[in-house]
Every structure is written in structure tokens, then in C-alpha cells.
Design a protein around this motif. Structure first.
Motif, PDB file in Angstrom:
ATOM      1  N   ALA A 129     -26.947 -66.904 -96.665  1.00 35.55           N
ATOM      2  CA  ALA A 129     -25.597 -66.321 -96.399  1.00 35.55           C
ATOM      3  C   ALA A 129     -24.571 -67.234 -96.960  1.00 35.55           C
ATOM      4  CB  ALA A 129     -25.532 -65.982 -94.979  1.00 35.55           C
TER       5      ALA A 129
ATOM      6  N   ASP B 182     -29.664 -67.962 -92.825  1.00 34.90           N
ATOM      7  CA  ASP B 182     -28.481 -68.563 -92.525  1.00 34.90           C
ATOM      8  C   ASP B 182     -28.110 -69.278 -93.947  1.00 34.90           C
ATOM      9  OD1 ASP B 182     -28.557 -67.888 -90.061  1.00 34.90           O
ATOM     10  OD2 ASP B 182     -29.121 -69.755 -89.096  1.00 34.90           O
TER      11      ASP B 182
ATOM     12  N   GLU C 279     -22.297 -66.602 -99.848  1.00 34.93           N
ATOM     13  CA  GLU C 279     -20.694 -66.870 -99.768  1.00 34.93           C
ATOM     14  C   GLU C 279     -20.091 -67.864-101.001  1.00 34.93           C
ATOM     15  OE1 GLU C 279     -17.629 -67.429 -96.191  1.00 34.93           O
ATOM     16  OE2 GLU C 279     -19.309 -68.587 -96.259  1.00 34.93           O
TER      17      GLU C 279
END
Length: 122
Positions: A108, A105, A112
């Protein structure tokens, strides 16, 4: 493939992977931190992106206390630039370094933020 699509969208594009209406960087917070100096904002964001990538390696390869300490460093850096999602996930790892679902997580969220920063710098 989604990462490539994200990388070539405009930072304010509705197709952005961030939550609707939410960018990976809180510009209001960043502006306060940099006293409105746009060149400094870009420099700080680029530094954050490099630092985040290095710390991610420590989080993925570390265990226990070492992972928690690396997550704490990343959380602090993210809070400084307004990368709220990165800070939130890094904080979760700091709190529970044994949860093996969290590094994915965090990766990610870091990706981003990095892609968003890259788009700003082009």
C-alpha cells in the motif's frame, strides 16, 4: 476504485490518501539529494518506482533472510528519495520478516508513492 481516484488527483489535493499535510515523498530531502535539479528529481523518482516494484516481488515471494534482505534494499532506496512511509514499513519487514501482515502494508505504501510519482510526471 480508490486507487483510480488517487491516481487522478493533483499531488497536493486534500483528497490524497496520505496523512493530512504529508506527501509520500519528502521533497526537501529529495532536493538535497539531487542538489535542486528538478529533472534529476523526476528521473530518480521514476527509477525508485521501478525498483520498488521489482523489490516488492522479492519480498512477497521470498522467505526469511531473503525477504529481510529485499526489505533492506527497498528501505535504503526509499530513504534515498525521501519515501519515509515506504522506508518505515520496509524496515519493519527487515526486522520481522515472518510477519505476514507487513507485506500488504508495504504494498500500500509503495502504491501510494508510485501513484504520487506518476502524477508528478504527467
Amino acid at each position: 476504485m480508490a486507487a483510480l481516484r488517487i491516481a487522478f488527483e493533483a499531488p497536493d489535493s486534500p483528497g490524497n490518501s496520505a496523512a493530512i499535510g504529508r506527501k509520500p515523498i519528502d521533497f526537501a530531502h529529495l532536493s538535497v539529494q539531487t542538489m535542486g535539479d528538478k529533472a534529476l528529481e523526476i528521473e530518480v523518482l521514476q527509477l525508485f518506482a521501478r525498483q520498488a516494484r521489482q523489490i516488492m516481488k522479492d519480498i512477497v515471494e521470498g522467505e526469511g533472510t531473503a525477504r529481510a534482505q529485499a526489505a533492506h534494499r527497498l528501505k535504503g532506496a526509499a530513504l534515498a528519495v525521501g519515501a519515509v512511509d515506504v522506508a518505515k514499513t520496509a524496515g519493519a519487514i527487515e526486522h520481522d520478516p515472518s510477519d505476514m501482515s507487513l507485506p500488504g502494508d508495504l504494498s500500500a505504501a509503495v502504491l501510494e508513492a508510485e501513484l504520487f510519482i506518476l502524477k508528478l510526471c504527467r
